[in-house]
Design a protein around this motif. Structure first.
Motif, PDB file in Angstrom:
ATOM      1  N   CYS A 297       0.860  -1.194   0.000  1.00  0.00           N
ATOM      2  CA  CYS A 297       0.000   0.000   0.000  1.00  0.00           C
ATOM      3  C   CYS A 297       0.887   1.231   0.000  1.00  0.00           C
ATOM      4  CB  CYS A 297      -0.932  -0.024   1.215  1.00  0.00           C
ATOM      5  SG  CYS A 297      -0.044   0.142   2.777  1.00  0.00           S
ATOM      6  N   GLU A 298       0.358   2.385   0.449  1.00  0.00           N
ATOM      7  CA  GLU A 298       1.128   3.637   0.399  1.00  0.00           C
ATOM      8  C   GLU A 298       1.620   4.075   1.777  1.00  0.00           C
ATOM      9  OE1 GLU A 298       1.641   5.536  -2.544  1.00  0.00           O
ATOM     10  OE2 GLU A 298       0.764   3.856  -3.658  1.00  0.00           O
ATOM     11  N   CYS A 299       1.574   3.178   2.753  1.00  0.00           N
ATOM     12  CA  CYS A 299       1.977   3.561   4.114  1.00  0.00           C
ATOM     13  C   CYS A 299       3.454   3.954   4.209  1.00  0.00           C
ATOM     14  CB  CYS A 299       1.687   2.436   5.097  1.00  0.00           C
ATOM     15  SG  CYS A 299      -0.021   2.382   5.651  1.00  0.00           S
TER      16      CYS A 299
ATOM     17  N   CYS B 157      -5.893  -0.832   2.347  1.00  0.00           N
ATOM     18  CA  CYS B 157      -5.192  -0.753   3.626  1.00  0.00           C
ATOM     19  C   CYS B 157      -6.063   0.044   4.593  1.00  0.00           C
ATOM     20  CB  CYS B 157      -3.840  -0.064   3.431  1.00  0.00           C
ATOM     21  SG  CYS B 157      -3.043   0.412   4.978  1.00  0.00           S
TER      22      CYS B 157
ATOM     23  N   THR C  32      -5.117   1.658   7.126  1.00  0.00           N
ATOM     24  CA  THR C  32      -4.418   2.854   7.610  1.00  0.00           C
ATOM     25  C   THR C  32      -4.386   3.961   6.554  1.00  0.00           C
ATOM     26  OG1 THR C  32      -3.033   1.359   8.892  1.00  0.00           O
ATOM     27  CG2 THR C  32      -2.312   3.651   8.774  1.00  0.00           C
ATOM     28  N   CYS C  33      -3.800   3.676   5.401  1.00  0.00           N
ATOM     29  CA  CYS C  33      -3.656   4.739   4.387  1.00  0.00           C
ATOM     30  C   CYS C  33      -4.818   4.762   3.391  1.00  0.00           C
ATOM     31  CB  CYS C  33      -2.323   4.590   3.655  1.00  0.00           C
ATOM     32  SG  CYS C  33      -2.223   3.138   2.596  1.00  0.00           S
TER      33      CYS C  33
HETATM   34 ZN   LIG Z   1      -1.276   1.514   4.072  1.00  0.00          ZN
END
Ligand SMILES: [Zn+2]
Ligand SMILES: [Zn+2]
Length: 231
Positions: free
Chosen positions: A162-164, A190, A192-193
């Protein structure tokens, strides 16, 4: 190292071999003695299991003979977590699992069925084992600095990103047709992000997970060579 002669009071069988495993076995033995565990009649089989999903697990196969419990209790600990967060494994996970064992054996003896595994009785056993240390709180799932991604990767799994950022960007999902479909439709996001996960090659594994993976493979080879440690 010859480990066949390693003995820990109240532990009948074990596959402890590494210093951290031996330390954990000693702590389990110490706590069982403190709790007056009926070790003559209830055998403890301790396993360091590197394929375990959780930090620990136990199973109780005990029956009553003249009111006293007899049988076998199997305790398994995730060996990789001993390497990642030794402190939490020793101070929290071990009392957590032993509290389940004492709870389970106690329930057999008094003929009651456990409704909730982490009930008040379990908390009572946990507090007893930790010596009522208020810094250590009983909880259903112990939070340590554990990273189980390498363990999950050793099963049938897909590595996604993902982009975390950094190592946090990598996640491991089960290799199912459902997940494959969701991945191609960008439906697997995700939490989170919020970015959708994309499938990535295992060559791009961050060092931490790659190191864990190498470690797990090495352990598997060693335990295979030592037949008495295989079980
Ligand atoms: Zn993420
Ligand atoms: Zn539990």
């Amino acid at each position: 190292m010859n480990t066949e002669n390693l003995k820990f009071p109240l532990i009948t069988q074990h596959n402890a071999e590494y210093p951290r495993e031996i330390h954990a076995a000693k702590e389990i033995s110490r706590l069982l003695q403190k709790a007056n565990f009926p070790g003559d009649d209830v055998w403890i089989d301790l396993r360091f299991d590197y394929a375990l999903s959780d930090h620990s697990t136990s199973s109780i196969d005990v029956m009553l003979i003249r009111g006293a419990p007899h049988g076998i209790v199997k305790i398994s600990l995730q060996g990789l977590f001993l390497m990642q967060d030794f402190e939490v494994m020793i101070t929290q996970v071990i009392p957590h699992e032993l509290a389940h064992v004492l709870h389970g054996v106690g329930a057999k003896v008094s003929g009651v069925e456990i409704q909730k595994p982490h009930d008040e009785t379990w908390v009572g056993f946990f507090d007893q084992l930790t010596g009522n240390d208020h810094d250590i709180e009983a909880s259903a799932k112990v939070r340590g600095d554990f990273d189980d991604r390498a363990i999950r990767l050793s099963r049938s799994a897909i590595l996604v990103q993902c982009e975390c950022g950094d190592a946090e960007s990598y996640e491991v999902v089960a290799d199912t047709t459902g997940n494959s479909a969701k991945l191609s439709n960008e439906e697997l996001k995700c939490s989170t992000c919020k970015f959708p996960y994309v499938r990535v090659s295992r060559d791009s594994l961050p060092k931490r997970i790659a190191d864990d993976q190498t470690f797990l493979e090495k352990i598997k080879c060693i335990k295979l060579q030592h037949t008495h440690l295989q079980r």
